[in-house]
Design a protein around this motif. Structure first.
Motif, PDB file in Angstrom:
ATOM      1  N   PRO A 167      -2.959 -33.384 -31.865  1.00 48.92           N
ATOM      2  CA  PRO A 167      -2.616 -32.073 -32.185  1.00 48.92           C
ATOM      3  C   PRO A 167      -3.276 -31.491 -30.751  1.00 48.92           C
ATOM      4  O   PRO A 167      -4.055 -31.457 -29.477  1.00 48.92           O
ATOM      5  CB  PRO A 167      -3.191 -31.724 -32.920  1.00 48.92           C
ATOM      6  N   ALA A 168      -2.775 -30.943 -30.206  1.00 48.18           N
ATOM      7  CA  ALA A 168      -3.034 -29.326 -28.397  1.00 48.18           C
ATOM      8  C   ALA A 168      -3.523 -30.651 -27.799  1.00 48.18           C
ATOM      9  O   ALA A 168      -4.771 -29.963 -26.767  1.00 48.18           O
ATOM     10  CB  ALA A 168      -3.864 -29.176 -29.606  1.00 48.18           C
ATOM     11  N   GLU A 197      -4.036 -29.078 -23.302  1.00 49.04           N
ATOM     12  CA  GLU A 197      -5.166 -28.223 -23.749  1.00 49.04           C
ATOM     13  C   GLU A 197      -6.614 -28.730 -23.826  1.00 49.04           C
ATOM     14  O   GLU A 197      -7.661 -28.382 -22.917  1.00 49.04           O
ATOM     15  CB  GLU A 197      -4.819 -27.096 -25.234  1.00 49.04           C
ATOM     16  N   THR A 198      -6.269 -29.630 -24.908  1.00 48.30           N
ATOM     17  CA  THR A 198      -7.675 -30.862 -24.524  1.00 48.30           C
ATOM     18  C   THR A 198      -7.788 -31.037 -23.571  1.00 48.30           C
ATOM     19  O   THR A 198      -9.510 -31.085 -23.283  1.00 48.30           O
ATOM     20  CB  THR A 198      -7.651 -31.591 -26.245  1.00 48.30           C
ATOM     21  N   SER A 248      -9.835 -28.495 -21.275  1.00 52.95           N
ATOM     22  CA  SER A 248     -11.013 -27.930 -21.501  1.00 52.95           C
ATOM     23  C   SER A 248     -11.606 -28.581 -21.433  1.00 52.95           C
ATOM     24  O   SER A 248     -13.078 -28.244 -20.887  1.00 52.95           O
ATOM     25  CB  SER A 248     -10.704 -27.227 -22.761  1.00 52.95           C
TER      26      SER A 248
END
Length: 255
Positions: free
Chosen positions: A119-120, A123-124, A127
C-alpha cells in the motif's frame, strides 16, 4: 546417569514421582525413566507441564533440550523460511520497509510486485528518500537477451519485460528524487540476477532463489537478519552489491 536436577525439583516441591506423573498425565513408570536417565528427553508438552508442576524452569530440568531448540550455528540468521514467496505475509514486507532507515536495496529482477502489493509504496519511497534513506532498484534490462529467454521459460501473460517497464514507469512518476538510484544489471550478470532476488532492509533481507520455470511468487523465500560479518545475510548482501557495482546506471537516476 540419573537426572539429579529432576530429583531435586521433586524433593523441593514435595512431590513423589507418582504425583508428578498424575499432574503431567503420563504413567508413573515414565517419570521413573526420566529420573533414571538424564539423557532421556520428554516430549515438549510433557517438559512444559512437568516444569510448571514443579515450579521450576524447563531449562533447569532438561538443559540439553532447551539448548537444541535455540539456534547457535550458521542457521541462526534465518528468521523464517517460506516454501513460496507468496506465503510470506504482506505485513512482513510492510514492516521491513517501514522500519528501514538507511539502506533499502531492492534487487529483484522486476520489483514489479512492490507497486501492486504494498500500500502507498511510491509515497513511502518518497518519504524515506526525503528522510535520508538510500533507495536502490536493481532491475533486469527489459531489452536484454536474458529477459527474452526468461519470458519464453515463464510463458505468462504479464511478461518479464512488461513488469520491468511498469516498475520503471512507477519510478519515473517520482521525478528526480535525491537518494533514489536505479540500475540495470550488466549483461554478463543478468543470468545470476534473474535466478536470485535479494531484497535488503538495513540489516534484514528477504531472499528468493528462483526455481526452474517458476515465477518469483512461486519460489521459496528466506527471511534473514544479520548477526555477524560472515553469516548468510552478508553472503547474499555481497552478491547483490557486486551486481550493483557492475550494473548500468540509468539516466532516470535521481541521485
Amino acid at each position: 546417569m540419573t537426572n539429579t536436577a529432576l530429583r531435586s525439583a521433586l524433593d523441593g516441591a514435595g512431590l513423589s514421582p507418582r504425583q508428578l506423573a498424575y499432574r503431567v498425565g503420563v504413567a508413573p513408570k515414565q517419570v521413573e525413566r526420566w529420573l533414571a536417565d538424564a539423557a532421556l528427553t520428554p516430549h515438549a508438552r510433557n517438559r512444559e507441564d512437568a516444569a510448571r508442576a514443579l515450579g521450576v524452569d524447563e531449562e533447569m530440568l532438561w538443559p540439553r533440550a532447551v539448548k537444541e531448540r535455540l539456534k547457535t550455528g550458521n542457521d541462526r540468521e534465518i528468521i523464517h523460511s517460506y516454501p513460496y514467496r507468496s506465503a510470506c505475509p504482506s505485513t512482513v514486507w510492510v514492516e521491513l520497509i517501514k522500519n528501514t532507515r538507511e539502506d533499502l536495496f531492492l534487487a529483484g529482477y522486476t520489483n514489479y510486485f512492490f507497486f501492486t502489493q504494498i500500500p502507498a509504496f511510491a509515497e513511502t519511497l518518497r518519504s524515506k528518500a526525503e528522510s535520508g534513506c538510500r533507495i536502490r532498484f536493481l532491475l533486469g534490462n527489459p531489452d536484454g537477451e536474458t529477459t527474452r529467454q526468461r519470458e519464453v521459460i515463464e510463458d505468462v501473460a504479464l511478461s518479464v519485460s512488461t513488469r520491468i517497464r511498469i516498475t520503471l514507469g512507477e519510478l519515473s512518476k517520482l521525478g528526480p528524487l535525491e537518494g533514489l538510484e536505479v540500475r540495470y544489471s550488466a549483461p554478463e550478470d543478468a543470468t545470476n540476477h534473474v535466478s536470485l532476488s535479494v531484497f535488503r532492509f538495513d540489516s534484514e533481507a528477504l531472499v528468493t532463489p528462483h526455481l526452474a520455470r517458476l515465477v518469483g511468487h512461486d519460489s521459496p523465500l528466506l527471511h534473514l537478519r544479520k548477526q555477524d560479518e560472515r553469516g548468510m545475510f552478508s553472503r547474499f548482501a555481497e552478491h547483490a552489491e557486486e551486481l550493483w557495482e557492475r550494473g548500468q546506471r540509468l539516466p532516470t537516476d535521481g541521485a
